[in-house]
Scaffold this motif. Structure first.
Motif, PDB file in Angstrom:
ATOM      1  N   GLY A 193       0.114   4.588  -8.635  1.00  0.00           N
ATOM      2  CA  GLY A 193       0.416   3.297  -9.224  1.00  0.00           C
ATOM      3  C   GLY A 193      -0.409   3.051 -10.474  1.00  0.00           C
ATOM      4  O   GLY A 193      -1.431   3.700 -10.716  1.00  0.00           O
ATOM      5  N   VAL A 194       0.032   2.077 -11.265  1.00  0.00           N
ATOM      6  CA  VAL A 194      -0.673   1.764 -12.503  1.00  0.00           C
ATOM      7  C   VAL A 194      -2.047   1.178 -12.204  1.00  0.00           C
ATOM      8  O   VAL A 194      -3.052   1.554 -12.813  1.00  0.00           O
ATOM      9  CB  VAL A 194       0.158   0.783 -13.348  1.00  0.00           C
ATOM     10  CG1 VAL A 194      -0.606   0.378 -14.609  1.00  0.00           C
ATOM     11  CG2 VAL A 194       1.502   1.406 -13.719  1.00  0.00           C
ATOM     12  N   HIS A 195      -2.109   0.254 -11.264  1.00  0.00           N
ATOM     13  CA  HIS A 195      -3.381  -0.387 -10.901  1.00  0.00           C
ATOM     14  C   HIS A 195      -3.243  -0.869  -9.463  1.00  0.00           C
ATOM     15  O   HIS A 195      -2.821  -1.986  -9.202  1.00  0.00           O
ATOM     16  CB  HIS A 195      -3.664  -1.550 -11.854  1.00  0.00           C
ATOM     17  CG  HIS A 195      -4.951  -2.273 -11.574  1.00  0.00           C
ATOM     18  ND1 HIS A 195      -6.093  -1.638 -11.150  1.00  0.00           N
ATOM     19  CD2 HIS A 195      -5.264  -3.603 -11.650  1.00  0.00           C
ATOM     20  CE1 HIS A 195      -7.062  -2.524 -10.996  1.00  0.00           C
ATOM     21  NE2 HIS A 195      -6.577  -3.721 -11.291  1.00  0.00           N
ATOM     22  N   ASN A 196      -3.594  -0.008  -8.503  1.00  0.00           N
ATOM     23  CA  ASN A 196      -3.336  -0.295  -7.093  1.00  0.00           C
ATOM     24  C   ASN A 196      -4.045  -1.548  -6.603  1.00  0.00           C
ATOM     25  O   ASN A 196      -3.481  -2.347  -5.860  1.00  0.00           O
ATOM     26  CB  ASN A 196      -3.744   0.900  -6.236  1.00  0.00           C
ATOM     27  CG  ASN A 196      -2.921   2.134  -6.555  1.00  0.00           C
ATOM     28  OD1 ASN A 196      -2.059   2.100  -7.423  1.00  0.00           O
ATOM     29  ND2 ASN A 196      -3.194   3.223  -5.865  1.00  0.00           N
ATOM     30  N   LYS A 197      -5.310  -1.743  -7.001  1.00  0.00           N
ATOM     31  CA  LYS A 197      -6.049  -2.916  -6.553  1.00  0.00           C
ATOM     32  C   LYS A 197      -5.446  -4.204  -7.114  1.00  0.00           C
ATOM     33  O   LYS A 197      -5.491  -5.253  -6.469  1.00  0.00           O
ATOM     34  CB  LYS A 197      -7.510  -2.804  -6.962  1.00  0.00           C
ATOM     35  CG  LYS A 197      -8.306  -1.779  -6.173  1.00  0.00           C
ATOM     36  CD  LYS A 197      -9.780  -1.833  -6.537  1.00  0.00           C
ATOM     37  CE  LYS A 197     -10.590  -0.856  -5.711  1.00  0.00           C
ATOM     38  NZ  LYS A 197     -12.046  -0.912  -6.030  1.00  0.00           N
ATOM     39  N   GLY A 198      -4.902  -4.124  -8.303  1.00  0.00           N
ATOM     40  CA  GLY A 198      -4.354  -5.325  -8.925  1.00  0.00           C
ATOM     41  C   GLY A 198      -2.900  -5.584  -8.592  1.00  0.00           C
ATOM     42  O   GLY A 198      -2.456  -6.732  -8.593  1.00  0.00           O
ATOM     43  N   LEU A 199      -2.135  -4.527  -8.283  1.00  0.00           N
ATOM     44  CA  LEU A 199      -0.699  -4.688  -8.080  1.00  0.00           C
ATOM     45  C   LEU A 199      -0.254  -4.414  -6.644  1.00  0.00           C
ATOM     46  O   LEU A 199       0.873  -4.730  -6.278  1.00  0.00           O
ATOM     47  CB  LEU A 199       0.068  -3.754  -9.033  1.00  0.00           C
ATOM     48  CG  LEU A 199      -0.154  -4.012 -10.521  1.00  0.00           C
ATOM     49  CD1 LEU A 199       0.608  -2.981 -11.357  1.00  0.00           C
ATOM     50  CD2 LEU A 199       0.284  -5.418 -10.902  1.00  0.00           C
ATOM     51  N   GLY A 200      -1.132  -3.821  -5.840  1.00  0.00           N
ATOM     52  CA  GLY A 200      -0.759  -3.545  -4.457  1.00  0.00           C
ATOM     53  C   GLY A 200      -0.531  -4.825  -3.662  1.00  0.00           C
ATOM     54  O   GLY A 200      -1.271  -5.801  -3.786  1.00  0.00           O
ATOM     55  N   LYS A 201       0.491  -4.817  -2.823  1.00  0.00           N
ATOM     56  CA  LYS A 201       0.831  -5.993  -2.024  1.00  0.00           C
ATOM     57  C   LYS A 201       0.108  -5.987  -0.671  1.00  0.00           C
ATOM     58  O   LYS A 201      -0.305  -7.029  -0.180  1.00  0.00           O
ATOM     59  CB  LYS A 201       2.346  -6.042  -1.795  1.00  0.00           C
ATOM     60  CG  LYS A 201       3.152  -6.143  -3.083  1.00  0.00           C
ATOM     61  CD  LYS A 201       4.649  -6.084  -2.802  1.00  0.00           C
ATOM     62  CE  LYS A 201       5.453  -6.144  -4.091  1.00  0.00           C
ATOM     63  NZ  LYS A 201       6.918  -6.050  -3.840  1.00  0.00           N
ATOM     64  N   GLY A 202      -0.026  -4.815  -0.083  1.00  0.00           N
ATOM     65  CA  GLY A 202      -0.713  -4.692   1.195  1.00  0.00           C
ATOM     66  C   GLY A 202       0.236  -4.482   2.361  1.00  0.00           C
ATOM     67  O   GLY A 202       1.348  -5.006   2.368  1.00  0.00           O
ATOM     68  N   LYS A 203      -0.225  -3.711   3.333  1.00  0.00           N
ATOM     69  CA  LYS A 203       0.527  -3.461   4.554  1.00  0.00           C
ATOM     70  C   LYS A 203      -0.448  -3.315   5.724  1.00  0.00           C
ATOM     71  O   LYS A 203      -1.639  -3.078   5.529  1.00  0.00           O
ATOM     72  CB  LYS A 203       1.362  -2.175   4.456  1.00  0.00           C
ATOM     73  CG  LYS A 203       2.615  -2.254   3.617  1.00  0.00           C
ATOM     74  CD  LYS A 203       3.382  -0.943   3.714  1.00  0.00           C
ATOM     75  CE  LYS A 203       4.671  -0.977   2.904  1.00  0.00           C
ATOM     76  NZ  LYS A 203       5.429   0.310   3.031  1.00  0.00           N
ATOM     77  N   VAL A 204       0.090  -3.450   6.926  1.00  0.00           N
ATOM     78  CA  VAL A 204      -0.663  -3.158   8.136  1.00  0.00           C
ATOM     79  C   VAL A 204       0.147  -2.151   8.942  1.00  0.00           C
ATOM     80  O   VAL A 204       1.355  -2.339   9.151  1.00  0.00           O
ATOM     81  CB  VAL A 204      -0.920  -4.423   8.976  1.00  0.00           C
ATOM     82  CG1 VAL A 204      -1.490  -4.056  10.336  1.00  0.00           C
ATOM     83  CG2 VAL A 204      -1.872  -5.350   8.249  1.00  0.00           C
ATOM     84  N   TYR A 205      -0.513  -1.090   9.375  1.00  0.00           N
ATOM     85  CA  TYR A 205       0.150  -0.017  10.102  1.00  0.00           C
ATOM     86  C   TYR A 205      -0.257  -0.077  11.576  1.00  0.00           C
ATOM     87  O   TYR A 205      -1.432  -0.253  11.903  1.00  0.00           O
ATOM     88  CB  TYR A 205      -0.222   1.340   9.501  1.00  0.00           C
ATOM     89  CG  TYR A 205       0.172   1.468   8.051  1.00  0.00           C
ATOM     90  CD1 TYR A 205       1.425   1.950   7.685  1.00  0.00           C
ATOM     91  CD2 TYR A 205      -0.708   1.090   7.038  1.00  0.00           C
ATOM     92  CE1 TYR A 205       1.791   2.052   6.352  1.00  0.00           C
ATOM     93  CE2 TYR A 205      -0.358   1.188   5.704  1.00  0.00           C
ATOM     94  CZ  TYR A 205       0.896   1.666   5.362  1.00  0.00           C
ATOM     95  OH  TYR A 205       1.258   1.766   4.041  1.00  0.00           O
ATOM     96  N   ALA A 206       0.729   0.076  12.454  1.00  0.00           N
ATOM     97  CA  ALA A 206       0.502  -0.004  13.894  1.00  0.00           C
ATOM     98  C   ALA A 206       0.541   1.395  14.505  1.00  0.00           C
ATOM     99  O   ALA A 206       1.513   2.145  14.303  1.00  0.00           O
ATOM    100  CB  ALA A 206       1.557  -0.891  14.550  1.00  0.00           C
TER     101      ALA A 206
END
Length: 294
Positions: A60-73
């Motif tokens: 990604g271009v800027h993961n910390k700034g553009l990442g939305k986030g997920k939770v994995y089970a």
């Protein structure tokens, strides 16, 4: 690792791994054999395929700034054993114990009723020093010429590759103090008990992922997690300023709500002249009038 784990291989003769940093593991929560792992920088705009190792930059271009986030089970299959009490006629009384030789310790449980409820069976097992946490399910099967009471025991806290079988003991079969199993005079088969292993411990396997429908970049969904049984609370640090639920219904919005029925259909909204709504065919109709005549 998650199903979105990815890295590219390029530079110095395609010998350097360039990881896609997603913050996987920044938050963890476990309950029983379920594990939730937060990755607040996931869903970051991967320009490649997570299942392929590209030889160019697909991060990604800027993961910390553009990442939305997920939770994995993730889930880890525990050891499971079936304790079975059988006869040709229904058993109306009696008790038994279970013994185990584990971690160099030989021990037996207290007496367990022939028709023990799952929670009481669970207590009897967890009182033993080497068992730990278990989950117990019970079922009864009655047919014309057979009877079976069975308990399905899952060893929740044992993550070792092996687990010894429970050894059932009943009257004249290792437990002199146990109450003899009682059946009708028509019975021709002496009640007996068996234990079989149906599942062995397995490593954690991802079973799903979680992400809200309205998540946006920089939400940091999954930055914090709390888990208790089937219920989870997931933090999304940078989304606190967003309106998730409306409490002023005169705005005409239903954020955070789902409408049912017709009680609020065509209700007045802020700044709305209800007399002149097109749905009521203009001024003067009965449906257009409200108590305020606004």
């Amino acid at each position: 690792r998650s199903s979105d784990f990815d890295f590219d291989i390029y530079g110095h003769g395609f010998s350097i791994k360039h990881m896609h940093r997603q913050g996987f593991g920044m938050a963890l929560a476990a309950s029983g054999r379920t594990l939730l792992v937060g990755a607040p920088h996931a869903d970051y705009g991967n320009r490649g395929d997570a299942n392929e190792r590209e030889h160019f930059d697909t991060d990604g271009v800027h993961n910390k700034g553009l990442g939305k986030g997920k939770v994995y089970a993730f889930f880890s299959q525990p050891h499971v054993q079936i304790v079975s009490l059988q006869s040709d006629e229904q058993i109306s009384a009696g008790s038994f114990t279970v013994a185990i030789n584990h971690l160099g310790i030989e021990e037996s449980s207290g007496q367990i009723a022939h028709d023990s409820a799952p929670d009481l069976f669970k207590v009897s097992l967890e009182e033993m020093m080497t068992i730990g946490e278990v989950n117990v399910e019970a079922s009864e099967k009655i047919e014309d010429d057979s009877y079976e009471m069975r308990w399905r025991v899952s060893f929740i806290s044992n993550f070792a590759d092996d687990h010894p079988l429970l050894v059932p003991q009943w009257h004249e079969h290792g437990c002199d103090d146990c109450v003899n199993f009682k059946v009708s005079v028509l019975s021709v088969v002496e009640p007996f008990m068996t234990v079989t292993a149906t599942h062995s411990h397995q490593s954690y396997i991802q079973e799903g992922e979680m992400q809200p429908r309205d998540v946006t970049s920089t939400d940091l969904f999954g930055a914090s997690i709390a888990l208790d049984g089937p219920q989870a609370i997931i933090g999304s640090m940078h989304s606190a300023a967003k309106t998730r639920t409306t409490w002023n219904f005169e705005t005409g919005g239903l954020e955070g709500w789902s409408s049912t029925g017709t009680a609020f259909r065509h209700q007045p909204t802020y700044g709305d002249n209800s007399k002149f709504r097109a749905i009521y065919e203009g001024y003067g109709t009965t449906g257009s009038h409200t108590s305020g005549e606004s």
